[in-house]
Design a protein around this motif. Structure first.
Motif, PDB file in Angstrom:
ATOM      1  N   GLU A 239       2.077  -5.741  -0.404  1.00 50.79           N
ATOM      2  CA  GLU A 239       1.121  -4.742  -0.885  1.00 50.79           C
ATOM      3  C   GLU A 239       1.094  -3.527   0.022  1.00 50.79           C
ATOM      4  OE1 GLU A 239      -0.350  -5.017  -3.719  1.00 50.79           O
ATOM      5  OE2 GLU A 239       0.307  -7.067  -4.110  1.00 50.79           O
ATOM      6  N   SER A 240       2.092  -3.434   0.920  1.00 52.02           N
ATOM      7  CA  SER A 240       2.109  -2.303   1.850  1.00 52.02           C
ATOM      8  C   SER A 240       2.195  -1.001   1.090  1.00 52.02           C
ATOM      9  CB  SER A 240       3.289  -2.438   2.809  1.00 52.02           C
ATOM     10  OG  SER A 240       4.511  -2.470   2.098  1.00 52.02           O
ATOM     11  N   GLY A 241       1.403  -0.031   1.530  1.00 54.04           N
ATOM     12  CA  GLY A 241       1.268   1.206   0.783  1.00 54.04           C
ATOM     13  C   GLY A 241       2.461   2.123   0.863  1.00 54.04           C
ATOM     14  N   GLY A 242       3.050   2.290   2.046  1.00 54.83           N
ATOM     15  CA  GLY A 242       4.111   3.263   2.190  1.00 54.83           C
ATOM     16  C   GLY A 242       3.552   4.673   2.085  1.00 54.83           C
ATOM     17  N   ASP A 243       4.426   5.600   1.800  1.00 53.75           N
ATOM     18  CA  ASP A 243       4.054   7.005   1.715  1.00 53.75           C
ATOM     19  C   ASP A 243       3.589   7.327   0.298  1.00 53.75           C
ATOM     20  OD1 ASP A 243       4.067   9.841   1.484  1.00 53.75           O
ATOM     21  OD2 ASP A 243       5.455   9.981   3.176  1.00 53.75           O
ATOM     22  N   GLU A 244       2.301   7.614   0.163  1.00 54.87           N
ATOM     23  CA  GLU A 244       1.721   7.874  -1.158  1.00 54.87           C
ATOM     24  C   GLU A 244       2.380   9.071  -1.831  1.00 54.87           C
ATOM     25  OE1 GLU A 244      -0.445   7.805  -4.585  1.00 54.87           O
ATOM     26  OE2 GLU A 244      -0.343   6.246  -3.028  1.00 54.87           O
ATOM     27  N   ARG A 245       2.710  10.101  -1.059  1.00 56.19           N
ATOM     28  CA  ARG A 245       3.295  11.290  -1.660  1.00 56.19           C
ATOM     29  C   ARG A 245       4.733  11.048  -2.132  1.00 56.19           C
ATOM     30  NH1 ARG A 245       1.348  16.074   2.416  1.00 56.19           N
ATOM     31  NH2 ARG A 245       1.337  14.376   3.942  1.00 56.19           N
ATOM     32  N   ILE A 246       5.435  10.164  -1.435  1.00 55.36           N
ATOM     33  CA  ILE A 246       6.781   9.807  -1.906  1.00 55.36           C
ATOM     34  C   ILE A 246       6.679   8.974  -3.182  1.00 55.36           C
ATOM     35  CG2 ILE A 246       8.889   8.540  -1.369  1.00 55.36           C
ATOM     36  CD1 ILE A 246       8.560  11.249   0.063  1.00 55.36           C
ATOM     37  N   ARG A 247       5.660   8.131  -3.277  1.00 52.67           N
ATOM     38  CA  ARG A 247       5.462   7.382  -4.517  1.00 52.67           C
ATOM     39  C   ARG A 247       5.156   8.329  -5.673  1.00 52.67           C
ATOM     40  NH1 ARG A 247       2.322   3.792  -1.501  1.00 52.67           N
ATOM     41  NH2 ARG A 247       0.442   4.340  -2.667  1.00 52.67           N
ATOM     42  N   LEU A 248       4.405   9.380  -5.395  1.00 53.15           N
ATOM     43  CA  LEU A 248       4.145  10.389  -6.428  1.00 53.15           C
ATOM     44  C   LEU A 248       5.447  11.058  -6.866  1.00 53.15           C
ATOM     45  CD1 LEU A 248       0.921  12.181  -5.097  1.00 53.15           C
ATOM     46  CD2 LEU A 248       1.106  10.751  -7.149  1.00 53.15           C
ATOM     47  N   ALA A 249       6.317  11.350  -5.889  1.00 51.80           N
ATOM     48  CA  ALA A 249       7.602  11.965  -6.207  1.00 51.80           C
ATOM     49  C   ALA A 249       8.458  11.032  -7.056  1.00 51.80           C
ATOM     50  CB  ALA A 249       8.336  12.342  -4.921  1.00 51.80           C
ATOM     51  N   CYS A 250       8.458   9.739  -6.718  1.00 50.07           N
ATOM     52  CA  CYS A 250       9.206   8.768  -7.521  1.00 50.07           C
ATOM     53  C   CYS A 250       8.676   8.732  -8.952  1.00 50.07           C
ATOM     54  CB  CYS A 250       9.099   7.373  -6.898  1.00 50.07           C
ATOM     55  SG  CYS A 250       9.982   7.170  -5.341  1.00 50.07           S
ATOM     56  N   GLY A 251       7.356   8.706  -9.082  1.00 50.06           N
ATOM     57  CA  GLY A 251       6.756   8.691 -10.407  1.00 50.06           C
ATOM     58  C   GLY A 251       7.109   9.928 -11.212  1.00 50.06           C
TER      59      GLY A 251
END
Length: 279
Positions: free
Chosen positions: A162-174
């Motif tokens: 459940e580690s979050g990682g970089d939220e902004r990179i997840r936004l970029a992936c999305g």
């Protein structure tokens, strides 16, 4: 056209909703990419050097490879040896349903390791591949699939992180996954994340294992597969998935899957892709 001695066969089992495939005599290197499905593979012959999620492995006959969806990986031959490989692909939604049907209390699976050396799982995996390839009776194929799943749950499952990682990179992936058919530029991602272009590329690659452009192309490849599976002609599938032209699409598709778009589409018409020299 396939090289002399190469054999590439892909089967789709509509009852089980899984793909089984065989690559033999293959010497080519497969570049860094990921799959949207779970991949369970068995080395039959040859040796390969595998890079997966920052780790490296030397594979030989009897070894098992396990990829979760989005596990980035690439591989190349060792000593020029030809690959002999069998594998099954299972989509996340299909696997979730199958796990519920096992009655073992699992609804999600995350492989704890990407490689199992000389594993006993080789036997049930080979049995499932053979059952699908030979179009065995449905009950036999179902038994082989559930026997394999139970062993995977017992030996390979790990709690999903459940580690979050970089939220902004997840936004970029999305964003890339939503706008895959568009002419996306780095500026679109920097505007979304607030990162500079150079920092974005470094952070994205560190977080996902792929550069933004490679990630986008891999997403496009996955969408193109779905279009082909639904009967969309390859030329139209290339356009819908965001590829610039048919030639680029065909070359990219074969580089990452080992078969052409036409061969892949025929899986869902005839049950098996042609093995040699058929474009």
């Amino acid at each position: 056209m396939a090289a002399e001695g190469e054999e590439r066969r892909v089967y789709y089992d509509g009852d089980l909703e899984i793909e089984a495939y065989r690559l033999s005599g293959i010497v080519q290197k497969f570049p860094n990419h990921f799959h949207d499905c779970y991949v369970i593979g068995l080395m039959i012959g040859g040796r390969r050097h595998l890079w997966c999620r920052g780790a490296e492995y030397d594979l030989s006959a009897g070894d098992i490879v396990l990829f979760n969806p989005r596990d980035n990986h690439c591989c190349s031959p060792i000593g020029g040896e030809a690959l002999d490989y069998r594998a099954v692909n299972i989509g996340p939604q299909v696997l979730s349903r199958l796990l519920r049907e096992t009655g073992l209390g699992a609804e999600e699976l995350c492989f704890a390791k990407n490689v199992l050396f000389q594993s006993d799982i080789a036997q049930p995996l080979a049995a499932l591949y053979d059952a699908v390839a030979e179009r065995a009776p449905k009950m036999e194929r179902e038994e082989a699939l559930f026997f394999l799943l139970e062993q995977l749950i017992d030996e390979c499952a790990a709690p999903r992180s459940e580690s979050g990682g970089d939220e902004r990179i997840r936004l970029a992936c999305g964003y890339l996954e939503e706008h895959f058919a568009e002419n996306v530029a780095l500026g679109d991602l920097t505007a979304l994340t607030g990162y500079g272009k150079s920092y974005l590329i470094r952070s994205f690659t560190k977080e996902t294992g792929l550069s933004p452009y490679r990630y986008l192309q891999t997403v496009r490849l996955g969408r193109a597969k779905r279009f082909l599976e639904s009967g969309v002609p390859p030329v139209e599938a290339a356009d819908l998935a965001g590829f610039a032209d048919q030639s680029h699409f065909t070359n990219f598709f074969k580089e990452f899957t080992g078969v052409t778009p036409k061969q892949y589409q025929r899986i869902f018409c005839s049950g098996v892709a042609p093995s040699k020299g058929d474009a």
